[in-house]
Design a protein around this motif. Structure first.
Motif, PDB file in Angstrom:
ATOM      1  N   PHE A   1       0.797  -1.287  -0.248  1.00 42.82           N
ATOM      2  CA  PHE A   1       0.223  -0.008  -0.175  1.00 42.82           C
ATOM      3  C   PHE A   1       0.992   1.419   0.531  1.00 42.82           C
ATOM      4  O   PHE A   1       0.370   2.208  -0.975  1.00 42.82           O
ATOM      5  CB  PHE A   1      -1.462   0.060   1.227  1.00 42.82           C
ATOM      6  N   GLU A   2       2.198   1.652   0.676  1.00 41.22           N
ATOM      7  CA  GLU A   2       2.700   2.043   0.498  1.00 41.22           C
ATOM      8  C   GLU A   2       3.377   2.269  -0.250  1.00 41.22           C
ATOM      9  O   GLU A   2       3.934   4.219  -1.346  1.00 41.22           O
ATOM     10  CB  GLU A   2       3.487   2.357   2.204  1.00 41.22           C
ATOM     11  N   SER A   3       3.850   2.067  -1.424  1.00 40.85           N
ATOM     12  CA  SER A   3       4.186   2.421  -1.997  1.00 40.85           C
ATOM     13  C   SER A   3       3.074   3.057  -3.805  1.00 40.85           C
ATOM     14  O   SER A   3       3.749   3.036  -4.794  1.00 40.85           O
ATOM     15  CB  SER A   3       5.047   0.745  -2.732  1.00 40.85           C
ATOM     16  N   ALA A   4       2.051   2.130  -3.529  1.00 34.92           N
ATOM     17  CA  ALA A   4       0.819   2.596  -4.160  1.00 34.92           C
ATOM     18  C   ALA A   4       0.247   4.186  -3.944  1.00 34.92           C
ATOM     19  O   ALA A   4      -0.521   4.640  -4.865  1.00 34.92           O
ATOM     20  CB  ALA A   4      -0.282   1.487  -4.014  1.00 34.92           C
ATOM     21  N   ILE A   5       0.983   4.539  -2.903  1.00 32.68           N
ATOM     22  CA  ILE A   5       0.251   6.350  -2.622  1.00 32.68           C
ATOM     23  C   ILE A   5       1.311   7.253  -3.719  1.00 32.68           C
ATOM     24  O   ILE A   5       2.791   6.808  -3.987  1.00 32.68           O
ATOM     25  CB  ILE A   5       0.670   6.583  -0.819  1.00 32.68           C
TER      26      ILE A   5
END
Length: 156
Positions: free
Chosen positions: A47-51
């Motif tokens: 998720f964090e990389s998708a922000i």
């Protein structure tokens, strides 16, 4: 064509006057915005990389609640299931997992996920929806201009 980051930033700038007007009716004048990269899917990335983009309005140091954390939790829930979290919470509660946020405020439009937190849930969702639609329509505008300038272009 502009990058998705540039389009997300432009979308937020475009709708800021509406958000400022919304603040006149809201309980607070604080908001954290999270935009997910529409080209990154949950099965491809954490998720964090998708922000793609985040922005805080107001003074985060004085927030009574960690609105940034709540906005990210709303965005993660919506991104994971491709539904605005109000739909998950009201129509599909079987998708809720331990630790999931129970406040609405995200918006899914096509592949775009935006989540906001800081005002009432209905205003969080309104801001998210404005940003998501603006993001997509700015991309449509860029796409049309790109095709007009290079009609034989085959790939991005």
């Amino acid at each position: 064509m502009k990058s998705n980051l540039e389009l997300a930033e432009s979308a937020v700038e475009l709708v800021l006057p509406a958000i400022d007007n919304m603040f006149k009716q809201a309980k607070r004048k604080e908001l954290h915005i999270v935009v997910i990269n529409p080209t990154v899917k949950p099965w491809e990335s954490d998720f964090e990389s998708a922000i793609l983009f985040q922005r805080s309005l107001g003074n985060p140091e004085s927030w009574a609640v960690e609105f940034d954390k709540l906005a990210r939790a709303k965005a993660k829930q919506a991104w994971k299931h491709s539904f605005s979290n109000i739909d998950i919470q009201s129509k599909h509660p079987t998708l809720l997992e331990e630790g999931d946020v129970l406040w609405s405020g995200s918006f899914v439009y096509g592949g775009i996920v935006v989540a906001c937190s800081g005002v009432e849930p209905e205003f969080d969702m309104l801001a998210s929806g404005l940003i998501a639609v603006a993001f997509e329509q700015l991309a449509v505008h860029e796409y049309h201009n790109d095709k007009l300038s290079e009609p034989m272009k085959t790939f991005r």
